[in-house]
Design an enzyme around this catalytic site. Structure first.
Site, mmCIF file in Angstrom:
data_model
loop_
_atom_site.group_PDB
_atom_site.id
_atom_site.type_symbol
_atom_site.label_atom_id
_atom_site.label_comp_id
_atom_site.label_asym_id
_atom_site.label_seq_id
_atom_site.Cartn_x
_atom_site.Cartn_y
_atom_site.Cartn_z
ATOM 1 N N LYS A 1 0.911 -1.247 -0.145
ATOM 2 C CA LYS A 1 -0.056 -0.055 -0.179
ATOM 3 C C LYS A 1 0.836 1.059 0.037
ATOM 4 C CE LYS A 1 -3.827 1.924 2.701
ATOM 5 N NZ LYS A 1 -4.855 1.797 3.765
ATOM 6 N N SER B 1 -9.767 1.648 2.935
ATOM 7 C CA SER B 1 -8.944 2.335 2.184
ATOM 8 C C SER B 1 -7.935 1.559 1.386
ATOM 9 C CB SER B 1 -8.096 3.508 2.746
ATOM 10 O OG SER B 1 -7.363 3.075 3.713
ATOM 11 N N SER C 1 -9.970 -0.543 7.140
ATOM 12 C CA SER C 1 -9.412 -0.440 5.944
ATOM 13 C C SER C 1 -8.614 -1.451 5.318
ATOM 14 C CB SER C 1 -8.278 0.620 5.667
ATOM 15 O OG SER C 1 -9.131 2.023 5.653
#
Lengths: 97, 479
Positions: free
Chosen positions: B81, B156, B180
């Site tokens: 990420k 997210s 997330s």
């Protein structure tokens, strides 16, 4: 809407948040923040008089160590990320006259 | 070998260890998969083709010398990420304000993966600064759900979840502040775990809500998740909230046995707002575990509806403080024209941050301001203590709490951002876990009538990942 956010409040929060909002953004922020605070006001339904505020979910203590340099000199790599640099330093706008 | 990208991480690792597949071959397979698919899905902000091929050769050399014996993930390609610092590789947080930021150091989690022989393919798309539930607030455009590209992947960590689902990486790292990792895992049909707070070092993770943020794996199955968490966890003196406990091998928990596991299902999780198809799939998962020998009963968790307002107050407050560092001086975006220092700060930040990030910074600044601090921030911290107590009570009776991950399956693109509060309500089942510091895992448990994945969420008490992995593994094995 129970929470009416005034122009002054938005101006003040803008200063704290270091954000410059357009007029349109200010109106949106007033309405968004009012709605969020209305929602957050739900917490008032709970009696928390005898409750200690909890910042961490389990006990944590400050961690100390000797102040010894362990890193290496990477000044040039760090400065590569700066929008502006000169003679090994960050360049900032004039801060006083 | 043409089916490399269909293998789970541990299987690929075994094939590499036995010499059947070369690291270069595995890396090339994934890079071609990315080339073929990412234009459609947009899972990646940055694909590091050159770095990955270089790492592939280095890792192969280490494997050949026997240096990575006992490292089950050696040579396996991973996606990270884009809020974890990667030395020398662009790290943007999917924000304009960090559009050109190249970290000079490695986050601990990524460094541990490199030590274990991982090949980093690139950096995945996310909601800007991890603020969002759809990956639509990214400055680099939304990611699409591989199960149906008309739908969001969740967020997210949407890029990470979608990349795993699409076969654009063998596994991925995500971060979880209010769901997330678990929610995109559920929407994309993969496994995602948020470990107990303090299990994985946050060093080098660009902070959103520091008291809530945890890094964790997104994988094809539960065994991969246990192996990845084993590789990235452990005490780190560079993160003062990192827990000083001996290292754990979570793969030891991959045992098919839940006879001693007491499962509680919060009745309050199955009320209004929960999609009936999601409810049925989640109850089906509970039935599977019951048949496997676990005891299952319903109970009242209480305070469920108060978690969202408490969370958004605390997370916004911490975000407003954490994001003060983006000032256009040391790194990132600086506005072109300005009059003096303060105007430069304000304009750089206003132009560099997107709408959702600004919304949370404003709210956070407000709830921390004098006159409102006690009424909002302190109140939220007290409610957090009550929520923690509710979980403590529940875990005195149950080993595992089982429920949905999200009220619905993945919404269509463009349907969520217009109404922030409605979007925040979607976090109702995931968010209290972060407030209480608990570990939680999302495991696929079916699809809805439109074919969109559904996940079941299992929660355990702090540091009880052993029970979490054992229950999840048993469910996955017998379902």
């Amino acid at each position: 809407m129970a929470n009416i956010i005034s122009d002054e409040t938005i101006e003040y929060v803008g200063i704290l948040a270091k954000l410059e909002l357009s007029d349109e953004e200010k109106e949106a922020a007033k309405s968004d923040m009012g709605r969020m605070l209305d929602y957050i006001d739900m917490l008032g339904e709970l009696d928390t008089d005898d409750v200690e505020p909890m910042s961490h979910a389990f006990p944590v203590q400050n961690v100390f160590r000797e102040d010894v340099v362990t890193g290496t000199d990477i000044r040039d790599q760090i400065l590569k990320n700066a929008p502006e640099e000169k003679d090994g330093m960050f360049v900032v706008p004039k801060t006083f006259d | 070998m043409s089916n490399i990208t269909e293998l789970d991480a541990l299987t690929l690792g075994r094939e590499i260890a036995s010499g059947n597949i070369k690291v270069r071959e595995a890396t090339e397979s994934y890079l071609s998969s990315i080339k073929a698919k990412d234009e459609q899905y947009n899972c990646y902000v940055t694909v590091d083709e050159e770095g990955a091929m270089k790492a592939a050769d280095e890792v192969q050399a280490r494997i050949d010398k026997g240096e990575l014996d006992g490292s089950p993930l050696a040579g396996v390609p991973v996606a990270v990420k884009d809020n974890m610092c990667t030395e020398g590789l662009l790290t943007t947080c999917s924000s304009k304000i960090l559009y050109n930021f190249v970290p000079t150091y490695e986050s601990t989690a990524v460094g541990k993966l490199r030590d274990a022989g991982a090949v980093i393919l690139g950096k995945t798309n996310m909601d800007e600064f991890a603020m969002g539930s759809t990956t639509e607030t990214s400055y680099f455009g939304p990611t699409r759900n591989p199960a149906n590209p008309e739908h969001v992947p969740g967020g997210s960590s949407g890029g990470s979840a979608a990349a795993v689902a699409a076969g654009e990486c063998a596994y991925a790292l995500g971060s979880d502040t209010g769901g997330s990792i678990r929610q995109p895992a559920s929407y994309c049909g993969v496994v995602g775990i948020k470990p107990t707070y303090g299990t994985v070092s946050r060093y080098g993770l660009i902070a959103y809500g520091s008291s809530l943020d945890q890094i964790g794996p997104l994988t094809r199955n539960v065994s991969d998740a246990a192996a990845v968490l084993t590789a990235i966890s452990g005490h780190d003196e560079r993160d003062s909230t990192s827990v000083d406990k001996p290292a754990v091998d979570y793969t030891q928990s991959l045992v098919k046995d839940v006879k001693d596991i007491r499962i509680g299902i919060p009745r309050d999780y199955f009320g209004e707002g929960l999609d009936p198809e999601v409810a049925a799939a989640v109850r089906g998962a509970a039935d599977v575990l019951k048949s496997a020998g676990a005891s299952v009963e319903e109970f009242d968790l209480s305070l469920v509806n108060y978690a969202i307002p408490a969370y958004y107050t605390i997370a916004a407050a911490e975000a407003s403080s954490n994001l003060e560092r983006f000032d256009g001086i040391k790194y990132g975006y600086r506005t072109e024209e300005y009059a003096g220092l303060h105007n430069m700060y304000k304009k750089s930040r206003s132009e560099g941050f997107g709408a959702e990030v600004k919304r949370r910074i404003m709210l956070g600044s407000f709830v921390l301001s004098s006159g409102y601090y006690d009424a909002y921030y302190l109140k939220a911290l007290k409610v957090k203590a009550l929520i923690k107590k509710a979980f403590d009570d529940a875990f005195s009776k149950y080993d595992i709490i089982l429920g949905p991950v999200a009220p619905t399956t993945a919404p269509k693109l463009g349907e969520s951002l217009a109404d922030p509060i409605k979007m925040y309500l979607g976090d109702i089942y995931t968010i209290s876990v972060n407030l209480a510091g608990l570990p939680g895992i999302s495991v696929p448990c079916g699809t809805d009538s439109a074919g969109l994945p559904i996940g079941v969420q299992l929660l355990a008490d702090c540091f009880q990942e052993e029970k979490l992995f054992r229950t999840a593994y048993t469910y996955e094995s017998v379902k």
